[in-house]
Write an enzyme that holds these catalytic residues in place. Sequence first.
Site, PDB file in Angstrom:
ATOM      1  N   ASP A 104       2.761   1.843   5.154  1.00 50.40           N
ATOM      2  CA  ASP A 104       2.140   1.582   3.971  1.00 50.40           C
ATOM      3  C   ASP A 104       2.295   0.425   3.142  1.00 50.40           C
ATOM      4  O   ASP A 104       1.206  -0.102   1.653  1.00 50.40           O
ATOM      5  CB  ASP A 104       0.207   2.107   3.215  1.00 50.40           C
ATOM      6  CG  ASP A 104       1.105   3.352   1.550  1.00 50.40           C
ATOM      7  OD1 ASP A 104       3.123   2.914   1.875  1.00 50.40           O
ATOM      8  OD2 ASP A 104       0.756   3.854   1.051  1.00 50.40           O
ATOM      9  N   GLU A 105       3.269  -0.146   2.684  1.00 46.82           N
ATOM     10  CA  GLU A 105       3.868  -1.289   2.267  1.00 46.82           C
ATOM     11  C   GLU A 105       4.522  -2.052   2.819  1.00 46.82           C
ATOM     12  O   GLU A 105       5.504  -2.177   4.036  1.00 46.82           O
ATOM     13  CB  GLU A 105       4.552  -0.344   0.835  1.00 46.82           C
ATOM     14  CG  GLU A 105       4.911  -1.236   0.298  1.00 46.82           C
ATOM     15  CD  GLU A 105       5.450  -0.707  -1.330  1.00 46.82           C
ATOM     16  OE1 GLU A 105       6.000  -0.842  -2.037  1.00 46.82           O
ATOM     17  OE2 GLU A 105       5.635   0.228  -1.418  1.00 46.82           O
TER      18      GLU A 105
END
Length: 356
Positions: A104-105
Amino acid sequence: MDYFFAAIEERENPGLRGKAVVVCMLSGRSELSGAVSSCNYIAREFGIRAGMPCSRAKKLNPEAVFLPVRKEFYTSVSDRIMEILRSYADPGVNGDFFEQVSVDEAFLEISERTDGDFNLAFELGMQIKKEIKEKENLTCSIGIGPNKLISKMASSAKKPDGITVVSSQDLEAFLWPLKVSKLWGIGDVTARKLQEMGVVTVKDLAEHDVIELISTFGKSRGTWLKQAAAGIDNSPLKERDGSEQIGRIATLPEDTLDKELISSLLERLAEDVIKKLDSRELSFRIVTVTVINSNFRMYTRSRTLSHPVSSKEVLLQVAREILGEFLAENRTEFRRVGVRVGGLQKSKGQKSLFDY
């Protein structure tokens, strides 16, 4: 991404909105045996945090909605988002301009695209947020800065659904008022040691004697601390050929030293790993097996192969060899077992077991 796993569950079931949502990595032994993987901001208001036992989270908020992790589904959403992000990064001609850090990054280099203009960078960030919202109905928080350190810290400044720009001229105003524990890369142990030295804020660290920092933390770490406090970070973006590691870990039906029972679970985990490798056309060179015993002690051991492979048979053979070593050395029953692979690269054809 903002509380990624829980946000996806809210998107899939709008009835969850307004409720405390907790996504758990369940062991399967009992209804809430396992650890919190992610939770939304409503749950965090009750003190629920990632990593804590699900049973404790339940006590903090009995009315919260507890859901099991759906890792493959979350990964499919992540893959689409990463493609969106990659399309906004500078073209990779003279280096790497995109780095996926986790599911998620990610970091994007946009200096060429914006010609170093932070106002244009802000507009680009807003476009990214708009496209992700339109295509995936999810929010993200963006940090824009002159390097990875500052952009990472800026991304957390206005969560959720925020965007923060920190130019080179704003470094001291942004960094110095912060507690030193907020500096990305400083863990609890380092933070406590710095506080013992009278270093409480990032400004304190920036003004601290570098010789004492080097004496206490070593040359490399001490120098890094001094530079980080000044907002200096020259670490490059590193394009990843798939994830750096791919793995699976699971809880056994019961604590055991039964080799057949453990091997059966290990085989299922290896199948999942190979499926993920095949979907990304990756091969591996490093095999790692992890076991956690009934006393919650963890043991990890790795093997590096002579050349990359993408064979389930090879993965299983090596994993079973390592498992056999663990079983020969341990008398305490195993609770969890996991297998992961590393040294990943694009496959050039699968090698069979007999190549060894």
